[in-house]
Every structure is written in C-alpha cells, then in structure tokens.
Design an enzyme around this catalytic site. Structure first.
Site, PDB file in Angstrom:
ATOM      1  CG  HIS A  50      63.446 -71.787 -10.831  1.00  0.00           C
ATOM      2  ND1 HIS A  50      63.179 -73.065 -10.369  1.00  0.00           N
ATOM      3  CD2 HIS A  50      62.313 -71.076 -10.569  1.00  0.00           C
ATOM      4  CE1 HIS A  50      61.957 -73.112  -9.863  1.00  0.00           C
ATOM      5  NE2 HIS A  50      61.410 -71.905  -9.967  1.00  0.00           N
ATOM      6  CG  ASN A  84      54.299 -69.271 -11.284  1.00  0.00           C
ATOM      7  OD1 ASN A  84      55.193 -68.666 -11.868  1.00  0.00           O
ATOM      8  ND2 ASN A  84      54.307 -69.440  -9.974  1.00  0.00           N
ATOM      9  CG  ASP A 258      61.812 -70.823  -6.776  1.00  0.00           C
ATOM     10  OD1 ASP A 258      61.101 -70.260  -7.627  1.00  0.00           O
ATOM     11  OD2 ASP A 258      61.354 -71.578  -5.887  1.00  0.00           O
ATOM     12  CG  HIS A 262      55.158 -63.380  -2.843  1.00  0.00           C
ATOM     13  ND1 HIS A 262      54.187 -63.632  -3.788  1.00  0.00           N
ATOM     14  CD2 HIS A 262      55.855 -64.536  -2.717  1.00  0.00           C
ATOM     15  CE1 HIS A 262      54.298 -64.879  -4.213  1.00  0.00           C
ATOM     16  NE2 HIS A 262      55.306 -65.451  -3.587  1.00  0.00           N
TER      17      HIS A 262
HETATM   18  O1  DOR Z   1      57.888 -70.587  -2.978  1.00  0.00           O
HETATM   19  C1  DOR Z   1      57.536 -70.641  -4.140  1.00  0.00           C
HETATM   20  N1  DOR Z   1      57.091 -69.551  -4.795  1.00  0.00           N
HETATM   21  N2  DOR Z   1      57.592 -71.813  -4.795  1.00  0.00           N
HETATM   22  C2  DOR Z   1      57.047 -71.967  -6.005  1.00  0.00           C
HETATM   23  O2  DOR Z   1      57.121 -73.043  -6.521  1.00  0.00           O
HETATM   24  C3  DOR Z   1      56.370 -70.856  -6.679  1.00  0.00           C
HETATM   25  C4  DOR Z   1      56.883 -69.574  -6.197  1.00  0.00           C
HETATM   26  C5  DOR Z   1      56.045 -68.398  -6.617  1.00  0.00           C
HETATM   27  O3  DOR Z   1      55.721 -68.314  -7.803  1.00  0.00           O
HETATM   28  O4  DOR Z   1      55.770 -67.539  -5.792  1.00  0.00           O
HETATM   29 ZN    ZN Z   2      59.761 -71.406  -8.899  1.00  0.00          ZN
END
Ligand code: DOR
Ligand code: ZN
Length: 391
Positions: A50, A84, A258, A262
């Site tokens: 992930h 995404n 995950d 950013h």
């Molecule tokens: O905190 C998150 N950031 N959760 C997600 O499900 C998407 C991810 C993102 O793409 O920034």
């Molecule tokens: Zn994610």
C-alpha cells in the site's frame, strides 16, 4: 552468482551459500565453491502492499522514482501503488498510460492498483482493485484482489485538531463499513485498520487486514498537528498498544505503509484544509528492525508481517530466502542504530513524523540479485519491474 553469509532462512539465521541465477534463488547450501562473502545479517526485503507514489498528477509530492528510491533505501523491494492519481487509474487505458509512465523509472518491483468502479470487469491484465467505500458506496465485486478503504461517508465529519479528528471519523465508522462488507459474501483485504473491533470483524468475516506503522507508532495526543492528520485517523495511545498486541499475536496479517506524502506547504495549513497522509515507506522496516533488536518483536514475526505474508497474499515469489524465490535481500548490522533524520531520507516531501527515532537501516540492498544500494549509496537505477497480479 553465489553469496555467502548469515542469511535468514526458514525462521532462523544460519550461515549459508545462496546461489542466484537470473534474479532467482537457485539453491541454498551450507557451502559451495566461489561464494562471495557478505558481512552482516542478510534478510529478505520487505513487500509493501500500500503506497501512494503520486504519479501521474501529483508529482510535486512524490513520483515513482523518488518513492521507489525511498522504498529501496528502506529495505522494500516490492510495492503496490494506489490509483488515486490525476487522472485516476479507472480504466484499462488509464492503467496502460500510468504503467508506461512509471515503469521507466521504478527502482523496485511494483504492481498497480485500479479503482474499483462499475467497469472493473474490463480489466484483464491486472486485477488489483482499491475500493474507497466513502466514494463508491455500492459496487459489483469483481474477481481479483480487492483492498478496501473501510470508512463510510455517512459517518465522516470534519475536525479542528488531531485529537478531535479521531472522533470526526470514529472507530465505529470503520467497524460499520466492515460489517457492511461482511454482508457481501466476498473476500476482501481491509486497508489500514485502526481499531480492535475492526481486527475482530476481519476475523469473523474471514478477511485479511493490514495495519500501518503510524497506527502502531503514533497516536492522536502527540504534538504532530496536521502532520499527524491521516485517514483513518490516529487513535488513542491505548488503542495503538492493543493493535501492537494484535499484530504480535497474529490477529493482524501484515504491515503496509499507506505511504501518502504531502509536501510541507500543504501540511502547513489549518487542520481542516491540510490533506491527510503520512510518508512511511523508508522508515518502517528500519524501525521494526530496531524493535527486533530491543526484543519488542521477534525477528520471525517481523519477517512474517513485513515480507512473507504480504508476498503470500499476492502469490508473489518474494519475501523469503528460499529456492525459486526472487533474490531480494537486505544486508544490515544490528549494532548500527541511527537516528531517523528527514534530511537523510529520499522523499520529495522532505519530512517524517519519526524525526530522531531510532532505526537500523540496511547498508546494502539487492533486487533480484542485483545490488541497488551498496554501503548506503545507490548503485543501480530504474531496475524495478512491473509484476501483473494476481499471478
Ligand atoms: O490519509 C490518507 N491519505 N488516507 C487515504 O486513504 C488516502 C491518502 C492519500 O492519498 O493522501
Ligand atoms: Zn492509502
């Protein structure tokens, strides 16, 4: 090529010579002729199911080159990248476009997720789907590997602080989403579970689940502000403790990062406007290795949740030092503890919530038998290859 050293094989560290041919482990013996000696401990590298490497569309946050380079330096040899992006991967065409773009500069092996939408049946080549339940409440469930972001739109609110964010997207919202999945009589893999109820529900419904390093190592009452904002939210400290116990006892299947970078400018906004997400891919294996040194997790359990089991979930011949598996190794010295410094990591976003925490980074990394990191320096570039899944 033959390598001799102290390898992690079948749950223990043993002195052996490993023969690699065409990137795979051909055989393992106590000794063979012309074995090149490696000093340090040699473990299988990790498999991260992930990550968000942000290409195309958000390459100011990360791109496939920097994301996969960070993975390599962190001891990860395979990643599954989320869809995404901009445009999102939601059709066979956008999948091919993304693949053509990222395969030119992947530093570790990878696969690509597609959005689970009503057109999922059109995907022939790679049936890895991500279902964001809060965006698509109901979908037709296709065959393949389906990872679910289990939060429902109806129970999501906004919040003005990290502490309150937990209550704005409560644990019960995740549990409610998983219960809904339970009624569908399908097999799912639940992403980033963040509560003990979710762990129990996954067991009841026969789902596999992953936990992130941040839900284990961070909590809502730390001084992280927007840097700790992530979906699902960081929970109370006692919840992370319980989740750690569930990971140790085998009730949680795997760790997946995950990794969702950013940049600092984006995170330096007020709490409501700041985007959710935490960068993780370079630091989690080194942090786990430090916890192995401290005796907080056994080497066996760490290898299961970081490497063996994630590879198994996708039927990948990775994550183990065993005949026929890819020769993906990391080399490290358990006495080399370092403090994590954002300035030494390879993320584009230039920050980490783990500044100054202790970790054991690999000194060298092999991808399918090729050295890509040597003594802390990158020596192989763009050697990562796409793997179509499930095999
Ligand atoms: O905190 C998150 N950031 N959760 C997600 O499900 C998407 C991810 C993102 O793409 O920034
Ligand atoms: Zn994610």
């Amino acid at each position: 090529m033959r390598y001799e050293g102290r390898f992690y094989i079948n749950g223990e560290l043993i002195d052996a010579c490993v023969e690699v041919e065409y990137g795979k482990i051909k055989r393992i013996k106590k000794a063979m002729d012309s074995c090149k000696s490696i000093s340090g401990v040699i473990l299988p590298s990790a498999v991260d199911l992930h990550v968000h490497f942000r290409e195309p569309g958000f390459t100011h946050k990360e791109d496939f080159y920097t994301g996969s380079l960070s993975a390599a330096f962190g001891g990860v040899s395979f990643v599954a990248d989320m869809p995404n992006t901009k445009p999102p991967v939601d059709s066979p065409e956008s999948f091919e476009d993304k693949l053509a773009l990222v395969r030119r500069h992947a530093n570790v092996d990878f696969t690509l997720y597609s959005m689970l939408t009503s057109t999922a049946h059109e995907f022939k080549k790679n049936r890895m789907f991500k279902w964001y339940m809060y965006e698509e409440p109901a979908v037709h469930i296709p065959s393949g590997f389906v990872t679910v972001h289990a939060e429902l739109e109806e129970c999501i609110k906004t919040a003005d602080s990290l502490h309150n964010y937990d209550f704005a997207r409560p644990e019960s919202c995740e549990a409610r989403a998983i219960r809904r999945l339970g009624a569908l009589n399908s097999k799912f893999h639940i992403a980033h579970i963040s509560s003990i109820d979710s762990v129990d529900l996954c067991k009841i419904f026969g789902f596999t689940c992953e936990i992130t390093p941040h839900h284990l190592f961070l909590h809502r009452d730390m001084e992280l502000g927007t840097y700790g904002k992530v979906n699902p939210p960081l929970r109370a400290k006692w919840v992370s403790k319980k989740l750690w116990e569930a990971l140790l006892s085998g009730r949680i299947d795997i760790v997946a990062t995950d990794h969702a970078p950013h940049n600092i400018e984006e995170k330096e906004q007020d709490f409501e406007s700041a985007p959710p997400g935490i960068p993780e891919v370079e630091t989690y294996v080194p942090m786990f290795l430090y916890l192995v040194k401290k005796g907080e997790i056994s080497l066996q359990r760490a290898m299961q949740v970081l490497a063996e089991r994630p590879a198994e979930l996708l039927n990948l011949k990775k994550g183990k030092i065993s005949d026929g598996y890819d020769a993906d190794f990391i080399v490290l010295d358990f006495s080399e503890v370092r403090k994590i410094k954002a300035s030494k990591l390879h993320y584009k976003c230039e920050w980490t919530p783990y500044e100054n925490m202790s970790a054991i980074f690999p000194s060298s990394v092999f991808l399918r038998g090729e050295k890509i990191i040597d003594d802390g320096e990158q020596v192989g570039e763009g050697l990562g290859k796409f793997i179509a899944l499930p095999a």
